[in-house]
Scaffold this motif. Structure first.
Motif, mmCIF file in Angstrom:
data_model
loop_
_atom_site.group_PDB
_atom_site.id
_atom_site.type_symbol
_atom_site.label_atom_id
_atom_site.label_comp_id
_atom_site.label_asym_id
_atom_site.label_seq_id
_atom_site.Cartn_x
_atom_site.Cartn_y
_atom_site.Cartn_z
ATOM 1 N N GLY A 119 9.112 -29.224 25.783
ATOM 2 C CA GLY A 119 9.604 -29.499 27.126
ATOM 3 C C GLY A 119 11.079 -29.170 27.317
ATOM 4 O O GLY A 119 11.892 -29.302 26.386
ATOM 5 N N ILE A 120 11.428 -28.770 28.518
ATOM 6 C CA ILE A 120 12.825 -28.470 28.828
ATOM 7 C C ILE A 120 13.672 -29.738 28.757
ATOM 8 O O ILE A 120 14.797 -29.719 28.249
ATOM 9 C CB ILE A 120 12.926 -27.790 30.211
ATOM 10 C CG1 ILE A 120 12.334 -26.376 30.122
ATOM 11 C CG2 ILE A 120 14.379 -27.739 30.702
ATOM 12 C CD1 ILE A 120 12.209 -25.664 31.452
ATOM 13 N N THR A 121 13.132 -30.861 29.223
ATOM 14 C CA THR A 121 13.856 -32.124 29.084
ATOM 15 C C THR A 121 14.016 -32.469 27.613
ATOM 16 O O THR A 121 15.079 -32.940 27.176
ATOM 17 C CB THR A 121 13.131 -33.258 29.822
ATOM 18 O OG1 THR A 121 12.852 -32.856 31.165
ATOM 19 C CG2 THR A 121 13.967 -34.525 29.849
ATOM 20 N N ARG A 122 12.977 -32.241 26.816
ATOM 21 C CA ARG A 122 13.051 -32.479 25.370
ATOM 22 C C ARG A 122 14.196 -31.676 24.761
ATOM 23 O O ARG A 122 15.016 -32.213 24.003
ATOM 24 C CB ARG A 122 11.723 -32.084 24.712
ATOM 25 C CG ARG A 122 11.721 -32.202 23.187
ATOM 26 C CD ARG A 122 10.414 -31.655 22.608
ATOM 27 N NE ARG A 122 10.349 -31.835 21.158
ATOM 28 C CZ ARG A 122 10.856 -31.004 20.264
ATOM 29 N NH1 ARG A 122 11.489 -29.890 20.681
ATOM 30 N NH2 ARG A 122 10.740 -31.251 18.968
ATOM 31 N N GLN A 123 14.262 -30.398 25.071
ATOM 32 C CA GLN A 123 15.312 -29.545 24.526
ATOM 33 C C GLN A 123 16.694 -30.022 24.950
ATOM 34 O O GLN A 123 17.648 -30.038 24.160
ATOM 35 C CB GLN A 123 15.098 -28.102 24.980
ATOM 36 C CG GLN A 123 13.801 -27.474 24.486
ATOM 37 C CD GLN A 123 13.544 -26.135 25.132
ATOM 38 O OE1 GLN A 123 14.417 -25.267 25.175
ATOM 39 N NE2 GLN A 123 12.338 -25.949 25.659
#
Length: 297
Positions: free
Chosen positions: A225-229
């Protein structure tokens, strides 16, 4: 490339869609019953958020969307600049400031060959976009106290079958895991991978904390996920050790904190998984506060 029309201003308050080349109220955006996006889950999508009308990491979301289109052998008749204008247009036409904004491409309706079979190579891909009021995955009290999570025995679709770098509608395993969670009185769920390791949940990635260090499942068998990154980089910038690795469900008993990340989750604390309880501790609170400041800055 097609140029998008000029969006109206606040004509579709409560949400707006872009469908068949026009801005329309959400209720007027239609998908054919025979579209393979509906009948075969043959579609790719991406979602971004806006706060006070400003997008967060829109370029990154568009990068992933266009990469997914290429991997799915799909195309849309709009350039990056035109897509950006369409997404901003949906927000403007919705009359909203805080939005959940999606871009979607479906396979469309493949025409029959002379033998009657339908050939997906001949389909006209369909593009849609929409903006809705932003919603979180948990109510405000759960955002503070932590949600209840169930680790389902459902197995996430293997990366050998569906490319985990493509954001798509292959969610049946995740949906079934939600029913597993609801049957147990939980708020949401998480599935495992084919080797029984913690994977992801419906729209979020998982992080756990022990002695101030953060661990998260290695994202090579599910969507990174982009939020994860973003959160991983923020943690590292703050001097927090982050370990990306395989995690068995039984390991969770040894951890003190747990939180989820995603466009709709942002940073959501977890208070309980099964019989294991977690603190909404300092690491979780800090990254949640820092992320909220970042997306609203």
């Amino acid at each position: 490339m097609t140029l998008p029309p000029t969006p109206p201003t606040g004509l579709h308050e409560g949400g707006c869609a872009f469908a068949d080349g026009a801005y329309v109220p959400l209720s007027e955006a239609k998908v054919s019953l025979f579209d393979w996006g509906f009948t075969r889950s043959d579609a790719t999508y991406d979602v971004a958020s806006t706060w006070e009308g400003a997008f967060f990491r829109l370029d990154t979301h568009m990068d992933r969307f266009f990469a997914s289109l290429e991997k799915m052998r799909m195309s849309i008749p709009y350039s990056r600049e035109a897509l950006r204008a369409i997404l901003h247009g949906c927000v403007r036409a919705s009359g909203l400031k805080d939005c959940y904004v999606a871009m979607v491409c479906t396979r469309g309706v493949p025409p029959p060959t002379k033998y009657g079979a339908r050939d997906p190579r001949l389909a006209e891909n369909r593009f849609y976009a929409y903006a809705l009021p932003y919603v979180w995955i948990a109510p405000p009290d759960k955002q503070r106290e932590g949600i209840d999570l169930h680790i389902s025995e459902r197995v996430r679709i293997a990366p050998e079958s569906v490319d985990p770098t493509v954001k798509n509608y292959h969610w049946i395993d995740l949906v079934q895991s939600l029913f597993d969670a609801y049957d147990r009185g939980r708020d949401t769920s998480c599935v495992v991978d084919s080797q029984g390791n913690v994977a992801e949940g419906p729209g979020f990635n998982v992080f756990i904390v022990k002695d101030g260090e953060v661990h998260t499942p290695l994202a090579d068998r599910f969507l990174n996920g982009i939020t994860r990154q973003t959160v991983i980089q923020m943690l590292k910038d703050n001097g927090t050790a982050v370990h990306e690795r395989r995690i068995k469900p039984e390991e969770l008993a040894d951890f003190q904190e747990c939180f989820l990340t995603g466009t709709a989750a942002e940073v959501t604390p977890v208070g309980q998984i099964g019989d294991w309880h977690f603190q909404v501790g300092g690491t979780t609170r800090k990254i949640a506060e820092d992320y909220e400041k970042l997306v609203r800055s």
